[in-house]
Design an enzyme around this catalytic site. Structure first.
Site, PDB file in Angstrom:
ATOM      1  N   HIS A 190       0.843  -1.195   0.000  1.00  0.00           N
ATOM      2  CA  HIS A 190       0.000   0.000   0.000  1.00  0.00           C
ATOM      3  C   HIS A 190       0.877   1.244   0.000  1.00  0.00           C
ATOM      4  CE1 HIS A 190      -3.309   2.664   0.980  1.00  0.00           C
ATOM      5  NE2 HIS A 190      -4.097   1.674   0.616  1.00  0.00           N
ATOM      6  N   ASP A 206      -7.716  -5.662   0.161  1.00  0.00           N
ATOM      7  CA  ASP A 206      -8.139  -6.584  -0.897  1.00  0.00           C
ATOM      8  C   ASP A 206      -7.725  -8.032  -0.656  1.00  0.00           C
ATOM      9  OD1 ASP A 206      -9.396  -4.635  -2.446  1.00  0.00           O
ATOM     10  OD2 ASP A 206      -7.496  -3.979  -3.291  1.00  0.00           O
TER      11      ASP A 206
HETATM   12  N1  ACO Z   1       4.080  -7.993  -4.264  1.00  0.00           N
HETATM   13  C1  ACO Z   1       5.401  -8.051  -4.473  1.00  0.00           C
HETATM   14  N2  ACO Z   1       6.203  -6.988  -4.339  1.00  0.00           N
HETATM   15  C2  ACO Z   1       5.643  -5.825  -3.983  1.00  0.00           C
HETATM   16  C3  ACO Z   1       4.257  -5.708  -3.746  1.00  0.00           C
HETATM   17  C4  ACO Z   1       3.470  -6.848  -3.901  1.00  0.00           C
HETATM   18  N3  ACO Z   1       2.166  -6.803  -3.707  1.00  0.00           N
HETATM   19  N4  ACO Z   1       3.969  -4.437  -3.426  1.00  0.00           N
HETATM   20  C5  ACO Z   1       5.123  -3.769  -3.468  1.00  0.00           C
HETATM   21  N5  ACO Z   1       6.134  -4.619  -3.790  1.00  0.00           N
HETATM   22  C6  ACO Z   1       7.554  -4.276  -3.934  1.00  0.00           C
HETATM   23  C7  ACO Z   1       7.741  -3.385  -5.149  1.00  0.00           C
HETATM   24  O1  ACO Z   1       7.967  -4.139  -6.314  1.00  0.00           O
HETATM   25  C8  ACO Z   1       8.922  -2.565  -4.748  1.00  0.00           C
HETATM   26  O2  ACO Z   1      10.082  -3.321  -4.933  1.00  0.00           O
HETATM   27  P1  ACO Z   1      11.372  -2.727  -5.665  1.00  0.00           P
HETATM   28  O3  ACO Z   1      11.747  -1.493  -4.886  1.00  0.00           O
HETATM   29  O4  ACO Z   1      12.387  -3.832  -5.587  1.00  0.00           O
HETATM   30  O5  ACO Z   1      10.936  -2.401  -7.046  1.00  0.00           O
HETATM   31  C9  ACO Z   1       8.764  -2.398  -3.256  1.00  0.00           C
HETATM   32  O6  ACO Z   1       7.931  -3.457  -2.840  1.00  0.00           O
HETATM   33  C10 ACO Z   1       8.155  -1.074  -2.860  1.00  0.00           C
HETATM   34  O7  ACO Z   1       6.836  -0.998  -3.322  1.00  0.00           O
HETATM   35  P2  ACO Z   1       6.307   0.163  -4.269  1.00  0.00           P
HETATM   36  O8  ACO Z   1       6.167  -0.386  -5.640  1.00  0.00           O
HETATM   37  O9  ACO Z   1       7.160   1.371  -4.127  1.00  0.00           O
HETATM   38  O10 ACO Z   1       4.898   0.482  -3.656  1.00  0.00           O
HETATM   39  P3  ACO Z   1       3.865   1.480  -4.298  1.00  0.00           P
HETATM   40  O11 ACO Z   1       3.472   2.413  -3.238  1.00  0.00           O
HETATM   41  O12 ACO Z   1       4.324   2.079  -5.552  1.00  0.00           O
HETATM   42  O13 ACO Z   1       2.702   0.492  -4.726  1.00  0.00           O
HETATM   43  C11 ACO Z   1       0.865  -0.867  -4.690  1.00  0.00           C
HETATM   44  C12 ACO Z   1       1.618   0.221  -3.957  1.00  0.00           C
HETATM   45  C13 ACO Z   1       0.569  -0.427  -6.144  1.00  0.00           C
HETATM   46  C14 ACO Z   1      -0.453  -1.109  -3.964  1.00  0.00           C
HETATM   47  C15 ACO Z   1       1.712  -2.165  -4.732  1.00  0.00           C
HETATM   48  O14 ACO Z   1       2.006  -2.555  -3.409  1.00  0.00           O
HETATM   49  C16 ACO Z   1       1.022  -3.277  -5.490  1.00  0.00           C
HETATM   50  O15 ACO Z   1       1.099  -3.319  -6.706  1.00  0.00           O
HETATM   51  N6  ACO Z   1       0.321  -4.199  -4.772  1.00  0.00           N
HETATM   52  C17 ACO Z   1      -0.407  -5.278  -5.419  1.00  0.00           C
HETATM   53  C18 ACO Z   1      -1.754  -4.806  -5.928  1.00  0.00           C
HETATM   54  C19 ACO Z   1      -2.719  -4.493  -4.815  1.00  0.00           C
HETATM   55  O16 ACO Z   1      -2.890  -5.254  -3.868  1.00  0.00           O
HETATM   56  N7  ACO Z   1      -3.384  -3.338  -4.945  1.00  0.00           N
HETATM   57  C20 ACO Z   1      -4.413  -2.911  -3.983  1.00  0.00           C
HETATM   58  C21 ACO Z   1      -3.908  -1.795  -3.114  1.00  0.00           C
HETATM   59  S1  ACO Z   1      -5.126  -1.316  -1.936  1.00  0.00           S
HETATM   60  C22 ACO Z   1      -6.251  -0.489  -2.873  1.00  0.00           C
HETATM   61  O17 ACO Z   1      -5.964   0.159  -3.816  1.00  0.00           O
HETATM   62  C23 ACO Z   1      -7.622  -0.596  -2.489  1.00  0.00           C
END
Ligand code: ACO
Length: 381
Positions: free
Chosen positions: A263, A317
């Site tokens: 998140h 979620d």
């Molecule tokens: N699975 C695996 N790795 C992850 C996940 C995940 N769910 N979430 C973040 N990471 C990793 C990223 O790849 C990143 O790694 P890196 O630095 O090596 O590239 C690191 O963790 C930091 O995460 P960010 O990408 O900077 O987090 P950001 O704030 O941009 O993204 C997001 C948040 C889009 C929700 C992301 O966590 C994600 O894609 N999650 C999966 C989809 C999801 O569950 N979405 C629902 C969110 S809640 C909502 O909207 C209601």
């Protein structure tokens, strides 16, 4: 020409676009407040209709206000016959989020005074939209299963009404309460991607239907509300506990994300996740269906270990899909259920933004070339 030193706020992270009195998220301490009320208290003591009033009007309603509000929502259960006709012509395999986006947009064409942008008129439009969504979805589900649509039942609250239309009979109190709780938990979440999309559209002084349509299109994405459907599909695809590790190994090798994890704001557990996990656990016991819950638990445990260094936790979620699944809601409806709740928060933000409107128009830092010589098409390679 722009200077390369200009900071670019990718993803608009940590950028505030307005002051607001609607929602506060304490991402470090796992707390969520709607209009100052703790989500834990709202789930325990309130109802979706009451929370909707709170979000839209800024205060908890008294008995008379709540009764009037509930009545106007229930009066909106009945759709314009033209909307039913539209539902009948959609392909049966249309994703319900696509259908919902189109239907909300279509509702605007029945507005008898589109030029009236008073607060009162916009609130009445919002109520119409809130009340219409369960009927649109429930009716489409029956149509696509070859069944006759059911007449709306204004005796039921919105949560029960949705389950009633899907199932063809009134839900038991327990299911109705769980559905209501899920709607409360999804009703609002500050300036997330879909709320921002609604706000951008609203900032041009476009109308409420267009703004909400923008929100639906944005919520649909798997990085946002679409993740609930994807998370449940992942549990089903894994199929058994012993396959969790190899499944995740492959996912991580491919650099894919685990749906329902991570998140932008929470760097600790999402408070909605805690509540939904407890409900999913109880439901799995009540229904004697432990397998999927146990798979989810194992995925959670494994992913927490693997993503520990990033402070990444399960979000709303991760377990909501399991709760919807146990409620026998079709899987492709999950993000629509999210929408059913969130439309309230979107509307509250749109209305609040209009009180102090400023066109949202950020900039893009240009990195391309300039003054290129124009070649006629015949001379291009
Ligand atoms: N699975 C695996 N790795 C992850 C996940 C995940 N769910 N979430 C973040 N990471 C990793 C990223 O790849 C990143 O790694 P890196 O630095 O090596 O590239 C690191 O963790 C930091 O995460 P960010 O990408 O900077 O987090 P950001 O704030 O941009 O993204 C997001 C948040 C889009 C929700 C992301 O966590 C994600 O894609 N999650 C999966 C989809 C999801 O569950 N979405 C629902 C969110 S809640 C909502 O909207 C209601």
């Amino acid at each position: 020409m722009s200077s390369p030193q200009i900071p670019v706020h990718k993803g608009l992270e940590d950028i505030y676009v307005k002051e607001s009195k609607i929602c506060y998220i304490d991402g470090e301490r796992s707390k969520l407040f709607y209009r100052g009320y703790d989500i834990d208290d709202l789930v325990k003591y309130s109802t979706f209709e009451e929370v909707s009033y709170l979000l839209l009007y800024g205060k908890l309603p008294n008995r008379k206000e709540l009764n009037e509000f509930q009545k106007s929502i229930r009066d909106s259960y009945t759709l314009n016959p033209e909307v039913i006709k539209l539902l009948e012509i959609f392909r049966r395999d249309t994703h319900p989020m696509d259908l919902l986006r189109t239907c909300i947009s279509y509702l605007s064409t029945f507005d008898d005074s589109p030029k009236d942008q008073s607060l009162e008129k916009n609130l009445s439009r919002v109520i119409k939209i809130i009340g219409s969504i369960p009927t649109i979805l429930g009716t489409f589900d029956r149509i696509r299963r070859g069944k006759k649509p059911i007449e709306p039942n204004p005796k039921l609250n919105l949560a029960s009404h949705f389950l009633y239309l899907l199932r063809g009979k009134e839900p038991k109190e327990r299911d109705a309460k769980i559905m209501d709780t899920a709607l409360i938990l999804h009703a609002e979440h500050e300036m997330n991607a879909s709320t921002f999309a609604c706000t951008v559209t609203a900032s041009t002084k476009s109308d409420i239907y267009s703004s909400i349509t923008s929100g639906i299109g944005t919520l649909k994405g798997p990085l946002h509300g679409g993740a609930n459907e994807e998370a449940l599909r992942m549990f089903l695809e894994i199929g058994s506990i012993d396959k969790v590790k190899p499944y995740l190994d492959e996912l991580f090798v491919k650099g894919k994300k685990v749906m329902g994890f991570g998140h932008r704001i929470y760097k600790n557990y999402d408070p909605r996740y805690r509540i939904l996990k407890e409900i999913a656990k109880e439901m799995s016991k009540e229904r004697g269906n432990h397998k999927l819950f146990e798979i989810a638990l194992k995925v959670e445990e494994e992913v927490l270990k693997r993503l520990e260094k990033y402070n990444i936790y399960p979000n709303v979620d991760f377990y909501s899909g399991l709760v919807f699944y146990f409620l026998n809601i079709p899987i492709d409806f999950f993000t629509c259920v999210f929408t059913m709740g969130r439309v309230v928060g979107w509307s509250a933000h749109i209305i609040e933004y209009w009180m102090d409107n400023r066109l949202i128009r950020p900039k893009a830092l240009y990195k391309g070339e300039l003054n290129l010589p124009y070649k006629p098409i015949e001379q291009r390679e």
